[in-house]
Design a protein around this motif. Structure first.
Motif, PDB file in Angstrom:
ATOM      1  N   VAL A   1       0.833  -1.212   0.000  1.00 33.79           N
ATOM      2  CA  VAL A   1       0.000   0.000   0.000  1.00 33.79           C
ATOM      3  C   VAL A   1       0.868   1.264   0.000  1.00 33.79           C
ATOM      4  CG1 VAL A   1      -1.775   1.308   1.248  1.00 33.79           C
ATOM      5  CG2 VAL A   1      -1.936  -1.184   1.090  1.00 33.79           C
ATOM      6  N   THR A   2       1.651   1.462   1.056  1.00 35.17           N
ATOM      7  CA  THR A   2       2.398   2.714   1.158  1.00 35.17           C
ATOM      8  C   THR A   2       3.573   2.796   0.185  1.00 35.17           C
ATOM      9  OG1 THR A   2       3.725   1.831   2.996  1.00 35.17           O
ATOM     10  CG2 THR A   2       1.738   3.079   3.550  1.00 35.17           C
ATOM     11  N   ALA A   3       3.995   1.675  -0.386  1.00 40.88           N
ATOM     12  CA  ALA A   3       5.038   1.741  -1.420  1.00 40.88           C
ATOM     13  C   ALA A   3       4.569   2.569  -2.604  1.00 40.88           C
ATOM     14  CB  ALA A   3       5.423   0.339  -1.878  1.00 40.88           C
ATOM     15  N   ALA A   4       3.257   2.599  -2.847  1.00 38.35           N
ATOM     16  CA  ALA A   4       2.720   3.402  -3.952  1.00 38.35           C
ATOM     17  C   ALA A   4       2.981   4.885  -3.732  1.00 38.35           C
ATOM     18  CB  ALA A   4       1.224   3.141  -4.114  1.00 38.35           C
ATOM     19  N   HIS A   5       3.134   5.291  -2.474  1.00 36.36           N
ATOM     20  CA  HIS A   5       3.460   6.688  -2.163  1.00 36.36           C
ATOM     21  C   HIS A   5       4.808   7.054  -2.757  1.00 36.36           C
ATOM     22  CE1 HIS A   5       4.074  10.268   0.431  1.00 36.36           C
ATOM     23  NE2 HIS A   5       2.774  10.204   0.692  1.00 36.36           N
ATOM     24  N   ASN A   6       5.783   6.140  -2.631  1.00 34.55           N
ATOM     25  CA  ASN A   6       7.094   6.382  -3.235  1.00 34.55           C
ATOM     26  C   ASN A   6       7.007   6.406  -4.755  1.00 34.55           C
ATOM     27  OD1 ASN A   6       8.678   6.779  -0.984  1.00 34.55           O
ATOM     28  ND2 ASN A   6       9.428   4.671  -0.881  1.00 34.55           N
ATOM     29  N   LEU A   7       6.166   5.552  -5.327  1.00 35.65           N
ATOM     30  CA  LEU A   7       6.012   5.535  -6.783  1.00 35.65           C
ATOM     31  C   LEU A   7       5.360   6.828  -7.275  1.00 35.65           C
ATOM     32  CD1 LEU A   7       4.878   1.833  -7.104  1.00 35.65           C
ATOM     33  CD2 LEU A   7       7.043   2.791  -7.917  1.00 35.65           C
ATOM     34  N   LEU A   8       4.422   7.343  -6.500  1.00 36.69           N
ATOM     35  CA  LEU A   8       3.807   8.629  -6.823  1.00 36.69           C
ATOM     36  C   LEU A   8       4.844   9.743  -6.772  1.00 36.69           C
ATOM     37  CD1 LEU A   8       1.432  10.643  -7.166  1.00 36.69           C
ATOM     38  CD2 LEU A   8       1.013  10.409  -4.708  1.00 36.69           C
ATOM     39  N   ALA A   9       5.651   9.759  -5.717  1.00 38.19           N
ATOM     40  CA  ALA A   9       6.682  10.789  -5.581  1.00 38.19           C
ATOM     41  C   ALA A   9       7.719  10.689  -6.696  1.00 38.19           C
ATOM     42  CB  ALA A   9       7.355  10.662  -4.213  1.00 38.19           C
ATOM     43  N   LEU A  10       8.063   9.467  -7.076  1.00 37.03           N
ATOM     44  CA  LEU A  10       9.028   9.247  -8.152  1.00 37.03           C
ATOM     45  C   LEU A  10       8.524   9.844  -9.459  1.00 37.03           C
ATOM     46  CD1 LEU A  10      11.718   7.540  -8.808  1.00 37.03           C
ATOM     47  CD2 LEU A  10      10.129   5.833  -9.694  1.00 37.03           C
ATOM     48  N   LEU A  11       7.266   9.601  -9.772  1.00 38.09           N
ATOM     49  CA  LEU A  11       6.698  10.131 -11.008  1.00 38.09           C
ATOM     50  C   LEU A  11       6.553  11.644 -10.933  1.00 38.09           C
ATOM     51  CD1 LEU A  11       5.583   9.366 -13.801  1.00 38.09           C
ATOM     52  CD2 LEU A  11       3.319   9.169 -12.746  1.00 38.09           C
ATOM     53  N   HIS A  12       6.124  12.143  -9.780  1.00 41.78           N
ATOM     54  CA  HIS A  12       5.985  13.599  -9.622  1.00 41.78           C
ATOM     55  C   HIS A  12       7.333  14.297  -9.763  1.00 41.78           C
ATOM     56  CE1 HIS A  12       3.980  17.264  -8.475  1.00 41.78           C
ATOM     57  NE2 HIS A  12       4.881  17.483  -7.528  1.00 41.78           N
ATOM     58  N   ALA A  13       8.394  13.587  -9.392  1.00 45.54           N
ATOM     59  CA  ALA A  13       9.737  14.151  -9.510  1.00 45.54           C
ATOM     60  C   ALA A  13      10.232  14.181 -10.953  1.00 45.54           C
ATOM     61  CB  ALA A  13      10.704  13.348  -8.655  1.00 45.54           C
ATOM     62  N   GLY A  14       9.479  13.564 -11.847  1.00 45.34           N
ATOM     63  CA  GLY A  14       9.865  13.554 -13.252  1.00 45.34           C
ATOM     64  C   GLY A  14      10.827  12.454 -13.621  1.00 45.34           C
ATOM     65  N   LEU A  15      10.916  11.420 -12.772  1.00 41.57           N
ATOM     66  CA  LEU A  15      11.872  10.344 -13.026  1.00 41.57           C
ATOM     67  C   LEU A  15      11.241   9.124 -13.684  1.00 41.57           C
ATOM     68  CD1 LEU A  15      13.950  10.571  -9.728  1.00 41.57           C
ATOM     69  CD2 LEU A  15      14.648  11.282 -12.024  1.00 41.57           C
ATOM     70  N   GLY A  16       9.941   9.154 -13.917  1.00 36.21           N
ATOM     71  CA  GLY A  16       9.292   8.037 -14.586  1.00 36.21           C
ATOM     72  C   GLY A  16       8.704   7.032 -13.614  1.00 36.21           C
ATOM     73  N   GLU A  17       8.472   5.827 -14.106  1.00 37.21           N
ATOM     74  CA  GLU A  17       7.773   4.814 -13.331  1.00 37.21           C
ATOM     75  C   GLU A  17       8.668   3.621 -13.012  1.00 37.21           C
ATOM     76  OE1 GLU A  17       3.211   4.846 -14.510  1.00 37.21           O
ATOM     77  OE2 GLU A  17       4.486   4.756 -16.295  1.00 37.21           O
ATOM     78  N   ALA A  18       8.443   3.055 -11.853  1.00 37.29           N
ATOM     79  CA  ALA A  18       9.124   1.834 -11.434  1.00 37.29           C
ATOM     80  C   ALA A  18       8.064   0.773 -11.179  1.00 37.29           C
ATOM     81  CB  ALA A  18       9.973   2.108 -10.192  1.00 37.29           C
ATOM     82  N   ARG A  19       8.493  -0.359 -10.644  1.00 33.41           N
ATOM     83  CA  ARG A  19       7.556  -1.459 -10.396  1.00 33.41           C
ATOM     84  C   ARG A  19       7.200  -1.580  -8.914  1.00 33.41           C
ATOM     85  NH1 ARG A  19       9.232  -6.963 -13.257  1.00 33.41           N
ATOM     86  NH2 ARG A  19      11.394  -6.368 -12.825  1.00 33.41           N
ATOM     87  N   LEU A  20       5.997  -2.033  -8.682  1.00 37.54           N
ATOM     88  CA  LEU A  20       5.523  -2.319  -7.334  1.00 37.54           C
ATOM     89  C   LEU A  20       5.512  -3.830  -7.111  1.00 37.54           C
ATOM     90  CD1 LEU A  20       4.041  -1.468  -4.659  1.00 37.54           C
ATOM     91  CD2 LEU A  20       1.905  -1.793  -5.936  1.00 37.54           C
ATOM     92  N   TYR A  21       6.036  -4.258  -5.970  1.00 39.46           N
ATOM     93  CA  TYR A  21       5.872  -5.650  -5.538  1.00 39.46           C
ATOM     94  C   TYR A  21       4.647  -5.656  -4.619  1.00 39.46           C
ATOM     95  CZ  TYR A  21       6.759  -9.900  -2.775  1.00 39.46           C
ATOM     96  OH  TYR A  21       6.631 -11.098  -2.105  1.00 39.46           O
ATOM     97  N   PRO A  22       3.467  -5.982  -5.144  1.00 37.09           N
ATOM     98  CA  PRO A  22       2.227  -5.833  -4.367  1.00 37.09           C
ATOM     99  C   PRO A  22       2.175  -6.675  -3.101  1.00 37.09           C
ATOM    100  CG  PRO A  22       1.743  -6.068  -6.705  1.00 37.09           C
ATOM    101  CD  PRO A  22       3.192  -6.403  -6.519  1.00 37.09           C
ATOM    102  N   GLY A  23       2.740  -7.878  -3.149  1.00 35.90           N
ATOM    103  CA  GLY A  23       2.703  -8.726  -1.958  1.00 35.90           C
ATOM    104  C   GLY A  23       3.539  -8.179  -0.823  1.00 35.90           C
ATOM    105  N   SER A  24       4.650  -7.550  -1.189  1.00 38.61           N
ATOM    106  CA  SER A  24       5.562  -6.900  -0.252  1.00 38.61           C
ATOM    107  C   SER A  24       6.001  -7.821   0.891  1.00 38.61           C
ATOM    108  CB  SER A  24       4.944  -5.597   0.254  1.00 38.61           C
ATOM    109  OG  SER A  24       5.001  -4.599  -0.759  1.00 38.61           O
ATOM    110  N   TRP A  25       6.428  -7.209   1.992  1.00 37.82           N
ATOM    111  CA  TRP A  25       7.021  -7.973   3.082  1.00 37.82           C
ATOM    112  C   TRP A  25       6.077  -9.035   3.639  1.00 37.82           C
ATOM    113  CZ3 TRP A  25      11.505  -9.280   4.780  1.00 37.82           C
ATOM    114  CH2 TRP A  25      11.675  -9.742   6.085  1.00 37.82           C
ATOM    115  N   SER A  26       4.788  -8.701   3.746  1.00 39.15           N
ATOM    116  CA  SER A  26       3.851  -9.651   4.359  1.00 39.15           C
ATOM    117  C   SER A  26       3.633 -10.888   3.497  1.00 39.15           C
ATOM    118  CB  SER A  26       2.517  -8.968   4.669  1.00 39.15           C
ATOM    119  OG  SER A  26       1.939  -8.393   3.521  1.00 39.15           O
ATOM    120  N   GLU A  27       3.870 -10.795   2.196  1.00 32.87           N
ATOM    121  CA  GLU A  27       3.856 -11.995   1.359  1.00 32.87           C
ATOM    122  C   GLU A  27       5.212 -12.694   1.407  1.00 32.87           C
ATOM    123  OE1 GLU A  27       2.437 -13.020  -3.091  1.00 32.87           O
ATOM    124  OE2 GLU A  27       4.258 -11.787  -3.015  1.00 32.87           O
ATOM    125  N   TRP A  28       6.276 -11.915   1.359  1.00 35.36           N
ATOM    126  CA  TRP A  28       7.623 -12.473   1.335  1.00 35.36           C
ATOM    127  C   TRP A  28       7.852 -13.449   2.488  1.00 35.36           C
ATOM    128  CZ3 TRP A  28      11.354 -12.357  -2.244  1.00 35.36           C
ATOM    129  CH2 TRP A  28      12.655 -12.706  -1.873  1.00 35.36           C
TER     130      TRP A  28
END
Length: 282
Positions: free
Chosen positions: A244-271
């Motif tokens: 969930v909150t990883a999307a905040h970093n992805l939003l900030a990354l795009l707003h910074a003009g650096l483009g898009e990266a990937r999200l690992y949706p399962g994250s730590w709780s799946e890992w």
């Protein structure tokens, strides 16, 4: 004009009566899953619908297999977005009361399905109220429209992708949780503490200034350029506790003009559902 990352309260205020704009209140608290909806009914931005993180923006949780907030299916999201009156001609604005941490989930889900006209309200509900702007009580609905998905699989990293990235130095893993959770010093939510080996810590809250607004794009750009180093965003994978909150970093990354990266949706709780997957602490 189309808004794709952030939008100010002053601009939103000019579009409250615009039928081509959909507002979505995403307030949610992990420690009290009903609080956000209660708060919405007590007061929300006029015209806003309510999206519950675990009911509307999360798929089926399978204990021992998925993380805490797996992605809904494309079919589920199409039905939901259509019911909310979202189609290709609609500007969506998502907001919350936690610096955009929940609203960014809806922002990312819409982008994942190809809808780029979606932005997070900078400052969210706290700034809206602090400025004395109008609000409304109760619940609201919109006439449905037909949402046509255009999935973007390149925005998603599976657990297999993450495992492969551990063996490839050209990839970078970025953890959005607090430094204490990353180090494994304090884990208030998940049963295992630590982080994915090789990941670097980039707490999402550091995208905000002391007022709770996103830092200027130039500052965000400097932050993520330092975090990424020579790694292009396309080879960066972002994760958090449950995707969930990883999307905040992805939003900030795009707003910074650096483009898009990937999200690992399962994250730590799946890992951590597989004890054979490696973890690191400190």
């Amino acid at each position: 004009m189309t808004y794709r990352t952030l939008i100010s309260t002053s601009v939103l205020n000019q579009h409250l009566d615009d039928p081509a704009w959909v507002l979505v209140d995403c307030r949610f608290a992990l420690d009290d899953p009903t609080r956000g909806e209660r708060d919405y009914e007590q007061g929300h931005i006029p015209g806003a619908l309510y999206a519950h993180l675990e009911r509307d923006l999360t798929g089926t949780v399978i204990p021992g297999k998925t993380g805490r907030h797996p992605l809904p299916s494309v079919e589920e999201l199409v039905e939901r977005f259509s019911a909310w009156g979202i189609d290709a001609n609609v500007q969506v604005v998502a907001y919350d009361d936690s610096g955009g941490s929940m609203a960014a989930r809806l922002w990312w889900l819409l982008r994942w399905l190809g809808h780029e006209a979606v932005a997070v309200l900078d400052g969210g509900w706290p700034w809206w109220r602090a400025e004395g702007r109008p609000f409304r009580r109760g619940r609201e609905w919109r006439s449905p429209r037909r949402f046509i998905p255009r999935p973007r699989p390149e925005l998603v990293a599976s657990v297999e992708d993450v495992l492969a990235a551990l063996q490839d130095p050209s990839f970078r893993l970025i953890d959005a949780r607090s430094l204490e959770r990353y180090r494994g010093e304090h884990e208030p939510i998940d049963p295992v503490a630590g982080h994915i080996p090789g990941a670097i810590c980039a707490p999402y809250l550091e995208n905000l200034d002391a007022r709770g607004l996103f830092r200027p794009a130039a500052e965000l750009r400097a932050r993520f350029e330092q975090l990424l180093g020579d790694t292009p965003p396309s080879r960066a994978i972002f994760y958090c506790g449950s995707g969930v909150t990883a999307a905040h970093n992805l939003l900030a990354l795009l707003h910074a003009g650096l483009g898009e990266a990937r999200l690992y949706p399962g994250s730590w709780s799946e890992w951590i559902t597989d004890p054979m997957r490696p973890i690191e602490r400190a």
